[in-house]
Write a protein that holds these residues in place. Structure first.
Motif, mmCIF file in Angstrom:
data_model
loop_
_atom_site.group_PDB
_atom_site.id
_atom_site.type_symbol
_atom_site.label_atom_id
_atom_site.label_comp_id
_atom_site.label_asym_id
_atom_site.label_seq_id
_atom_site.Cartn_x
_atom_site.Cartn_y
_atom_site.Cartn_z
ATOM 1 N N GLY A 122 -4.006 11.662 7.906
ATOM 2 C CA GLY A 122 -4.199 10.900 9.142
ATOM 3 C C GLY A 122 -5.509 11.167 9.861
ATOM 4 N N ARG A 146 -6.836 2.866 4.971
ATOM 5 C CA ARG A 146 -5.837 2.816 6.046
ATOM 6 C C ARG A 146 -4.573 2.134 5.560
ATOM 7 N N GLU A 147 -4.759 1.021 4.827
ATOM 8 C CA GLU A 147 -3.578 0.304 4.295
ATOM 9 C C GLU A 147 -2.801 1.216 3.349
ATOM 10 N N THR A 188 -2.787 4.540 3.005
ATOM 11 C CA THR A 188 -2.153 5.757 3.519
ATOM 12 C C THR A 188 -1.042 5.430 4.519
ATOM 13 N N ARG A 189 -1.030 4.187 5.026
ATOM 14 C CA ARG A 189 0.070 3.752 5.892
ATOM 15 C C ARG A 189 1.328 3.524 5.070
ATOM 16 N N SER A 190 1.115 3.046 3.825
ATOM 17 C CA SER A 190 2.282 2.639 3.009
ATOM 18 C C SER A 190 2.909 3.835 2.305
#
Ligand code: PNS
Length: 165
Positions: free
Chosen positions: A144, A160-161, A163-165
């Motif tokens: 993060g 970002r996409e 590590t969000r998933s």
């Protein structure tokens, strides 16, 4: 330095491509006519990859979209076989610090043993990028942290996409 064709191969894991890699590409284009940035499907030490090989190639293509002298692709098997198939014996690698040296020296010598015509050329990135590694970018992004200073905006968005998933 480069052979008569002046085509260099820049192999790596590129998981993901960082500003340090981009700097190396720009430097290589000063001494070679064309450059093939090649993602290895069989990288020796890559642990816990974040992007698939095809995703990494796509990221490289978007980052170097404005540079017609750069081709981005992937390869299977040995680097020297790929280099030979592309009629290039000029392999580019970045050396950021003394700590890179042992690994790079071993690979360069092994590649030379496997194909005596292979020449590894080491380039050093701008000092601003000397501490950036894709593995640290992956780790910081996974935990993060802000990696916006280390990668291009397209890569940042995909990180970002991912590590969000
Ligand atoms: O970015 P990396 O992970 O440091 O790159 C390492 C890479 C991809 C250059 C190396 O693992 C490689 O060349 N892999 C292809 C397979 C191969 O030829 N292995 C023998 C290397 S001496």
């Amino acid at each position: 330095m480069p052979d008569s064709e002046s085509v260099a191969i820049y192999p790596g894991s590129f998981d993901p491509v960082t500003l340090g890699h981009e700097d190396l590409v720009k430097r290589t284009l000063r001494v070679a006519d064309r450059l093939v940035v090649a993602v290895a499907r069989t990288a020796t030490y890559l642990k816990q990859p974040l992007f698939t090989v095809d995703e990494r190639v796509q990221l490289l293509r978007s980052v170097f979209a404005g540079e017609p002298r750069v081709e981005c692709t992937s390869f299977d098997g040995l680097l020297v076989d790929f280099a030979r198939s592309r009629r290039s014996r000029f392999i580019v690698r970045g050396l950021r610090a003394v700590s890179d040296f042992e690994y790079e020296f071993q690979m360069a010598q092994m590649n030379q043993e496997l194909w005596s015509e292979a020449e590894t050329v080491f380039l050093t990135p701008d000092v601003r990028y000397s501490f950036i590694s894709a593995s640290l970018v992956r780790e910081v992004a996974r935990l993060g942290g802000d990696v916006s200073q280390f990668v291009s905006p397209t890569v940042l968005e995909r990180l970002r996409e991912k590590t969000r998933s």
